[in-house]
Enzyme design. Structure first.
Site, PDB file in Angstrom:
ATOM      1  N   CYS A 164      46.697  53.885  52.840  1.00 15.25           N
ATOM      2  CA  CYS A 164      47.322  52.588  52.524  1.00 15.25           C
ATOM      3  C   CYS A 164      48.645  52.674  51.824  1.00 15.25           C
ATOM      4  O   CYS A 164      49.619  52.262  51.840  1.00 15.25           O
ATOM      5  CB  CYS A 164      46.329  51.575  51.973  1.00 15.25           C
ATOM      6  SG  CYS A 164      45.982  51.871  50.844  1.00 15.25           S
ATOM      7  N   HIS A 215      43.321  48.852  47.737  1.00 13.24           N
ATOM      8  CA  HIS A 215      44.036  48.877  48.949  1.00 13.24           C
ATOM      9  C   HIS A 215      45.292  47.931  48.673  1.00 13.24           C
ATOM     10  O   HIS A 215      45.370  47.162  47.905  1.00 13.24           O
ATOM     11  CB  HIS A 215      43.133  48.182  50.179  1.00 13.24           C
ATOM     12  CG  HIS A 215      43.904  47.840  51.572  1.00 13.24           C
ATOM     13  ND1 HIS A 215      44.154  49.221  52.094  1.00 13.24           N
ATOM     14  CD2 HIS A 215      44.299  47.052  52.227  1.00 13.24           C
ATOM     15  CE1 HIS A 215      45.127  48.750  53.206  1.00 13.24           C
ATOM     16  NE2 HIS A 215      44.850  47.454  53.297  1.00 13.24           N
ATOM     17  N   ASP A 240      50.187  45.047  57.313  1.00 11.64           N
ATOM     18  CA  ASP A 240      49.088  45.989  56.769  1.00 11.64           C
ATOM     19  C   ASP A 240      49.186  47.239  57.859  1.00 11.64           C
ATOM     20  O   ASP A 240      48.247  47.076  58.727  1.00 11.64           O
ATOM     21  CB  ASP A 240      47.612  45.406  56.551  1.00 11.64           C
ATOM     22  CG  ASP A 240      46.879  46.518  55.690  1.00 11.64           C
ATOM     23  OD1 ASP A 240      47.537  47.589  55.748  1.00 11.64           O
ATOM     24  OD2 ASP A 240      45.823  46.028  55.602  1.00 11.64           O
TER      25      ASP A 240
END
Length: 292
Positions: free
Chosen positions: A80, A117, A137
Site C-alpha cells: 500500500c 494501511h 485505494d
C-alpha cells in the site's frame, strides 16, 4: 532549488508517460471524476500487490525514484505505501487534491488493530466544496477497481465485486469519539469490515514510519511470508505463503498448495511479477526455511 518541506506528493517528479504506458491508459488526463475512475481501474489491474522485497532481503524504499523504478520501470509490484505513494504523485501532477489517511485492517475482526494501511481521499479541483470526494485505494490488492464516493451508505457493484462505505463514530476514551469511516467488502463468506479509518491527514514522513514497522517488525504479517495479490474484473488471485487461492465474483473459490520451486513461475504467469534469477532463488530458500 526549493527546500523539500515534506508536504505534497512530488508530482512534478513523476515520469507520467512511463506511468501511463505501464498501466495502459491512453485516455484523457483532465482532472475529472471520469479520469480518476479510469486511472484507478487501470492501476489496480496492471500493477500487482506484493511484499517480496522483504523475502529477498531488501528494504522497502519509499522515495519516489525507488517506487517508480520498481512499480513502473520493472515487472514488479508493491504494497500500500508504494502504490498509494505513486498514485498520489500522479494525481497531484494532474491537478487533483489529495489527502492521505491511515487505516486499521480488520478483515472481519472485532479487536482493535494497528494502523498499517494507507488510502487516499481525492477531490477533482472543480468539485464544489459541499460535494464529497473519492476514496481511492490502489494498494490493498483486493480492489476496489474504481474509487468510491465518500458518502455514508455508498454501496457499489463493480464487475460483480461488492463494496460498501459507511460512516460512524470511533470508540475512544473521551465523549463523542471521532468521525470514522469503514470500508466493507463482499467476500464468499458475506459482508466483511475490511478496514476502518479516521479522517486524520497523513504525510510522506508518516508513510516512512508506518512502512518501517510493516516491513521490519517480527509481529508484522508481511515479514513472515510472501503475500501477493492480483485483482481483475473476473478473478482475484492471492498467493499467501505457498497457498494459491483463486476467487471469482460469484464467490466460487479454489485453493491449492504450491511447492516452493513453483513460486517464481506462478508469480510471473498469474501476477505479472518477474523476479531476477537471484531473487527467485532467495524467495524459494526463504519459503523452504520457513516451512522447514
Amino acid at each position: 532549488m526549493t527546500e523539500d518541506l515534506g508536504y505534497g506528493w512530488q508530482g512534478d517528479l513523476i515520469d507520467l508517460p512511463a506511468y501511463l504506458k505501464r498501466i495502459g491508459h491512453d485516455g484523457g488526463l483532465d482532472p475529472t471524476p471520469e479520469t480518476l475512475r479510469a486511472l484507478h481501474r487501470a492501476h489496480v489491474m496492471s500493477i500487482p500487490f506484493e511484499n517480496l522485497e522483504i523475502m529477498v532481503g531488501r528494504p522497502v524504499e519509499l522515495s519516489l525514484d525507488a517506487v517508480q523504478a520498481k512499480l513502473v520501470g520493472g515487472p514488479r509490484g508493491g504494497y500500500c505505501f508504494e502504490h498509494n505513494r505513486l498514485f498520489a504523485g500522479v494525481l497531484e501532477r494532474l491537478g487533483y487534491e489529495i489527502v492521505a489517511l491511515a487505516g486499521r485492517v480488520m478483515m472481519g475482526m472485532s479487536t482493535l488493530r494497528p494502523c498499517t494501511h494507507v488510502i487516499l481521499l481525492v477531490r477533482p479541483p472543480d468539485l464544489p466544496r459541499d460535494e464529497p470526494g473519492w476514496l481511492c485505494d490502489v494498494g490493498f490488492g483486493g480492489g476496489p477497481l474504481e474509487p468510491l464516493r465518500f458518502r455514508d451508505g455508498e454501496d457499489v457493484e463493480q464487475d460483480g465485486w461488492g463494496f460498501r462505505l459507511l460512516k460512524g463514530r470511533s470508540t475512544t476514551t473521551w465523549d463523542g469519539g471521532a468521525d470514522e469511516w469503514a470500508l466493507h467488502q463482499r467476500l464468499p463468506r458475506g459482508w466483511v469490515l475490511r478496514h476502518a479509518f479516521p479522517m486524520n491527514e497523513l504525510f510522506r514522513v508518516d508513510f516512512e514510519v508506518l512502512n518501517h514497522y510493516v516491513s521490519t517488525s517480527p509481529r508484522s504479517p508481511f515479514t513472515m511470508r510472501p503475500f501477493t495479490q492480483r485483482f481483475l474484473p473476473d478473478v482475484h488471485y492471492v498467493l499467501d505463503g505457498t497457498d494459491l487461492t483463486t476467487t471469482r465474483p460469484d464467490g466460487t473459490t479454489e485453493t491449492r498448495t504450491l511447492a516452493p520451486s513453483e513460486l517464481p513461475e506462478t508469480l510471473a504467469k498469474l501476477f505479472g511479477i518477474v523476479l531476477e534469477p537471484e531473487d527467485a532463488s532467495r524467495l524459494i530458500e526463504f519459503v523452504r526455511r520457513r516451512d522447514g
